[in-house]
Write a protein that holds these residues in place. Structure first.
Motif, PDB file in Angstrom:
ATOM      1  N   ASP A  69       0.909  -1.171   0.059  1.00 34.86           N
ATOM      2  CA  ASP A  69       0.127   0.092  -0.046  1.00 34.86           C
ATOM      3  C   ASP A  69       0.758   1.342   0.074  1.00 34.86           C
ATOM      4  O   ASP A  69       0.322   2.561  -0.254  1.00 34.86           O
ATOM      5  CB  ASP A  69      -1.015   0.099   1.373  1.00 34.86           C
ATOM      6  CG  ASP A  69      -1.838  -1.188   1.298  1.00 34.86           C
ATOM      7  OD1 ASP A  69      -2.377  -1.647   0.105  1.00 34.86           O
ATOM      8  OD2 ASP A  69      -2.276  -1.583   2.466  1.00 34.86           O
ATOM      9  N   LEU A  70       2.330   1.225   0.097  1.00 36.71           N
ATOM     10  CA  LEU A  70       2.984   2.361   0.236  1.00 36.71           C
ATOM     11  C   LEU A  70       3.916   2.543  -1.095  1.00 36.71           C
ATOM     12  O   LEU A  70       4.075   1.486  -2.069  1.00 36.71           O
ATOM     13  CB  LEU A  70       3.963   2.040   1.456  1.00 36.71           C
ATOM     14  CG  LEU A  70       3.130   2.185   2.772  1.00 36.71           C
ATOM     15  CD1 LEU A  70       4.242   1.612   3.827  1.00 36.71           C
ATOM     16  CD2 LEU A  70       2.536   3.411   2.956  1.00 36.71           C
ATOM     17  N   ASP A  71       4.344   3.685  -1.495  1.00 30.95           N
ATOM     18  CA  ASP A  71       5.303   3.992  -2.368  1.00 30.95           C
ATOM     19  C   ASP A  71       6.685   4.242  -1.996  1.00 30.95           C
ATOM     20  O   ASP A  71       7.659   4.323  -3.051  1.00 30.95           O
ATOM     21  CB  ASP A  71       4.797   4.992  -3.198  1.00 30.95           C
ATOM     22  CG  ASP A  71       3.592   4.461  -3.676  1.00 30.95           C
ATOM     23  OD1 ASP A  71       3.287   3.519  -4.583  1.00 30.95           O
ATOM     24  OD2 ASP A  71       2.476   5.240  -3.224  1.00 30.95           O
ATOM     25  N   LEU A  72       6.891   4.724  -0.820  1.00 35.89           N
ATOM     26  CA  LEU A  72       8.232   5.335  -0.338  1.00 35.89           C
ATOM     27  C   LEU A  72       8.366   5.042   1.230  1.00 35.89           C
ATOM     28  O   LEU A  72       7.397   5.418   1.856  1.00 35.89           O
ATOM     29  CB  LEU A  72       8.328   6.804  -0.721  1.00 35.89           C
ATOM     30  CG  LEU A  72       9.613   7.479  -0.208  1.00 35.89           C
ATOM     31  CD1 LEU A  72      11.004   6.883  -0.870  1.00 35.89           C
ATOM     32  CD2 LEU A  72       9.374   8.838  -0.411  1.00 35.89           C
ATOM     33  N   ILE A  73       9.504   4.752   1.731  1.00 33.56           N
ATOM     34  CA  ILE A  73       9.645   4.418   2.989  1.00 33.56           C
ATOM     35  C   ILE A  73      10.800   5.623   3.243  1.00 33.56           C
ATOM     36  O   ILE A  73      11.946   5.799   2.708  1.00 33.56           O
ATOM     37  CB  ILE A  73      10.197   3.087   3.370  1.00 33.56           C
ATOM     38  CG1 ILE A  73       9.268   2.253   3.276  1.00 33.56           C
ATOM     39  CG2 ILE A  73      10.553   3.139   4.891  1.00 33.56           C
ATOM     40  CD1 ILE A  73       7.855   2.247   3.990  1.00 33.56           C
ATOM     41  N   VAL A  74      10.480   6.205   4.481  1.00 38.06           N
ATOM     42  CA  VAL A  74      11.501   7.290   5.009  1.00 38.06           C
ATOM     43  C   VAL A  74      12.004   7.048   6.206  1.00 38.06           C
ATOM     44  O   VAL A  74      11.210   6.614   7.250  1.00 38.06           O
ATOM     45  CB  VAL A  74      10.881   8.555   5.071  1.00 38.06           C
ATOM     46  CG1 VAL A  74      11.745   9.492   5.804  1.00 38.06           C
ATOM     47  CG2 VAL A  74      10.447   9.246   3.718  1.00 38.06           C
ATOM     48  N   ILE A  75      13.211   6.879   6.659  1.00 38.05           N
ATOM     49  CA  ILE A  75      14.011   6.231   7.817  1.00 38.05           C
ATOM     50  C   ILE A  75      14.441   7.284   8.488  1.00 38.05           C
ATOM     51  O   ILE A  75      15.294   7.853   8.170  1.00 38.05           O
ATOM     52  CB  ILE A  75      14.771   5.042   7.795  1.00 38.05           C
ATOM     53  CG1 ILE A  75      14.209   3.933   6.754  1.00 38.05           C
ATOM     54  CG2 ILE A  75      15.499   4.809   8.839  1.00 38.05           C
ATOM     55  CD1 ILE A  75      14.824   2.775   6.150  1.00 38.05           C
ATOM     56  N   ALA A  76      13.937   7.847   9.676  1.00 37.59           N
ATOM     57  CA  ALA A  76      14.127   8.871  10.406  1.00 37.59           C
ATOM     58  C   ALA A  76      14.238   8.367  11.839  1.00 37.59           C
ATOM     59  O   ALA A  76      14.348   9.296  12.835  1.00 37.59           O
ATOM     60  CB  ALA A  76      13.223  10.332  10.503  1.00 37.59           C
ATOM     61  N   SER A  77      14.923   7.131  12.260  1.00 40.33           N
ATOM     62  CA  SER A  77      14.958   6.609  13.468  1.00 40.33           C
ATOM     63  C   SER A  77      16.217   6.631  13.700  1.00 40.33           C
ATOM     64  O   SER A  77      17.196   7.181  13.075  1.00 40.33           O
ATOM     65  CB  SER A  77      14.335   5.017  13.301  1.00 40.33           C
ATOM     66  OG  SER A  77      14.968   4.344  12.312  1.00 40.33           O
ATOM     67  N   PRO A  78      16.936   6.189  15.227  1.00 41.37           N
ATOM     68  CA  PRO A  78      18.010   6.141  15.493  1.00 41.37           C
ATOM     69  C   PRO A  78      19.124   5.718  14.404  1.00 41.37           C
ATOM     70  O   PRO A  78      18.756   4.799  13.722  1.00 41.37           O
ATOM     71  CB  PRO A  78      18.249   5.580  16.476  1.00 41.37           C
ATOM     72  CG  PRO A  78      16.817   5.748  17.376  1.00 41.37           C
ATOM     73  CD  PRO A  78      15.828   5.836  16.039  1.00 41.37           C
ATOM     74  N   ASN A  79      20.291   6.255  14.493  1.00 44.00           N
ATOM     75  CA  ASN A  79      21.440   5.603  13.423  1.00 44.00           C
ATOM     76  C   ASN A  79      21.649   4.314  13.272  1.00 44.00           C
ATOM     77  O   ASN A  79      21.732   3.923  12.208  1.00 44.00           O
ATOM     78  CB  ASN A  79      22.720   6.435  13.875  1.00 44.00           C
ATOM     79  CG  ASN A  79      22.545   8.080  13.522  1.00 44.00           C
ATOM     80  OD1 ASN A  79      21.551   8.476  13.025  1.00 44.00           O
ATOM     81  ND2 ASN A  79      23.716   8.742  14.073  1.00 44.00           N
ATOM     82  N   LYS A  80      21.521   3.572  14.364  1.00 42.20           N
ATOM     83  CA  LYS A  80      22.106   2.153  14.454  1.00 42.20           C
ATOM     84  C   LYS A  80      20.681   1.474  13.610  1.00 42.20           C
ATOM     85  O   LYS A  80      21.180   0.082  13.426  1.00 42.20           O
ATOM     86  CB  LYS A  80      22.153   1.658  15.683  1.00 42.20           C
ATOM     87  CG  LYS A  80      20.832   1.563  16.536  1.00 42.20           C
ATOM     88  CD  LYS A  80      21.081   1.091  17.966  1.00 42.20           C
ATOM     89  CE  LYS A  80      19.833   1.104  18.893  1.00 42.20           C
ATOM     90  NZ  LYS A  80      20.097   0.338  20.174  1.00 42.20           N
TER      91      LYS A  80
END
Length: 358
Positions: A69-80
């Motif tokens: 159902d999605l077209d893009l994932i943005v990762i803004a979680s902790p670096n590890k």
């Protein structure tokens, strides 16, 4: 939302997710913020209050269960978490934006780049400081030849935070990929490489100044570029008197600019791109000065240079175009890997007290 909008899943709703990514995604034509991942109930409530149509889920697993159902994932979680989450997203067939630093090592960044290429997917890195007002202005001056041949580029990202704030960014655990070298250093190194090309050698000094601090909070990086330009980069949480953001010295003139781009402060205060006619604009009193003759800008040397407006929205607009087939990736994983080469060399240099050849 329109039927043609690309649906975005955002992982993380701390500082990066709530202040930068969510507002910029929501402000971008062609993108819709569909789902926010955070296990914190207060942050879930905050996300729904700011974006009434958004879904909230407590885990990335719940997000990936809806990958179709999605077209893009943005990762803004902790670096590890950047590498494992980006890997999962790419293996699920989803394009990815990762906040800086994309990974803890250049090898991991190149591994992600190879996976994205193999799957034919966009993998982009959020280096928003390429759209700072001072950076855009300096780039224009360089393109117009106003400084002549650049000899030295000085860049400072300094703060006065005499007490550690704690959290993963200030953790001494290597797995957290914390410290100023990888935090603010990711910005200043990326900017220097973007302006002046690949690094040939790196020298660095990294210190832990504050009582109770676990990792570097006062760091200097010197880069000798293959082009011959020397970059002197300072990142610090211990600066009681701030220096110029940029001082650039060339064969024809120098450019000195004080003050930070206003966009982060505006986003923190709840202002949003598209709702303010003067977005990214700063007052004339903060304009940098261009000149020669050995005079100081503090005493009136040089001429004021109008600062271009900062433009963080341009990053996600470029991502949207790239996903729609009408543009290129604004910041590639291989560019991020080159910056990580410098950061890794800086860490070795600071530890061993020697310059590191690349």
């Amino acid at each position: 939302m329109t039927a043609a909008d690309l649906r975005v899943g955002l992982v993380g709703y701390g500082l990066a997710g709530s202040v930068f990514h969510a507002p910029l995604i929501a402000a971008t034509e062609g993108l819709t913020l569909d789902t926010v991942v955070t296990s914190n109930p207060e942050r879930q409530e905050q996300a729904r209050a700011e974006f009434p149509d958004v879904r909230t889920v407590a885990s990335a697993d719940e997000l990936f269960a809806r990958a179709a159902d999605l077209d893009l994932i943005v990762i803004a979680s902790p670096n590890k978490t950047h590498v494992p989450l980006a890997t999962t997203a790419l293996e699920a067939g989803l394009p990815v934006v990762v906040d800086k630093p994309i990974a803890g090592t250049a090898a991991e960044a190149r591994g992600l780049a190879a996976l994205a290429e193999e799957r034919g997917l966009l993998l982009s890195v959020f280096q928003n400081r390429r759209w700072d007002n001072d950076f855009l202005t300096l780039r224009k001056l360089l393109d117009e030849g106003e400084l002549g041949d650049v000899w030295r580029f000085e860049s400072r990202f300094e703060r006065w935070r005499p007490q550690p704030k704690g959290g993963w960014r200030e953790s001494g655990d290597p797995a957290e990929v914390g410290g100023l070298l990888y935090d603010l250093g990711s910005h200043v190194v990326d900017q220097s490489l973007t302006l002046f090309g690949p690094a040939a050698s790196v020298y660095a000094e990294a210190d832990v100044r504050r009582p109770g601090a676990e990792i570097d909070d006062d760091t200097f990086i010197a880069i000798t570029h293959a082009s011959g330009v020397r970059s002197h980069l300072y990142v610090s949480a211990t600066t009681a008197q701030l220096g110029p953001r940029f001082r650039v010295l060339g064969s024809k003139a120098g450019y000195v600019k004080y003050g930070l781009d206003p966009q982060e402060a505006a986003l923190r205060e709840g202002e949003r791109p598209g709702t303010a006619a003067d977005w990214g604009r700063e007052p004339e009193s903060l304009w940098g000065r261009l000149g020669s003759g050995g005079e100081s800008p503090v005493t009136g040397g040089g001429s004021p240079v109008p600062t271009l407006s900062g433009d963080y929205p341009a990053y996600y607009a470029a991502v949207a175009r790239a996903l729609s087939g009408g543009g290129t990736n604004p910041v590639t994983a291989l560019e991020a890997a080159a910056a990580l080469d410098v950061l890794e060399a800086a860490r070795r240099s600071a530890h061993d007290g020697v310059a590191v050849e690349l």
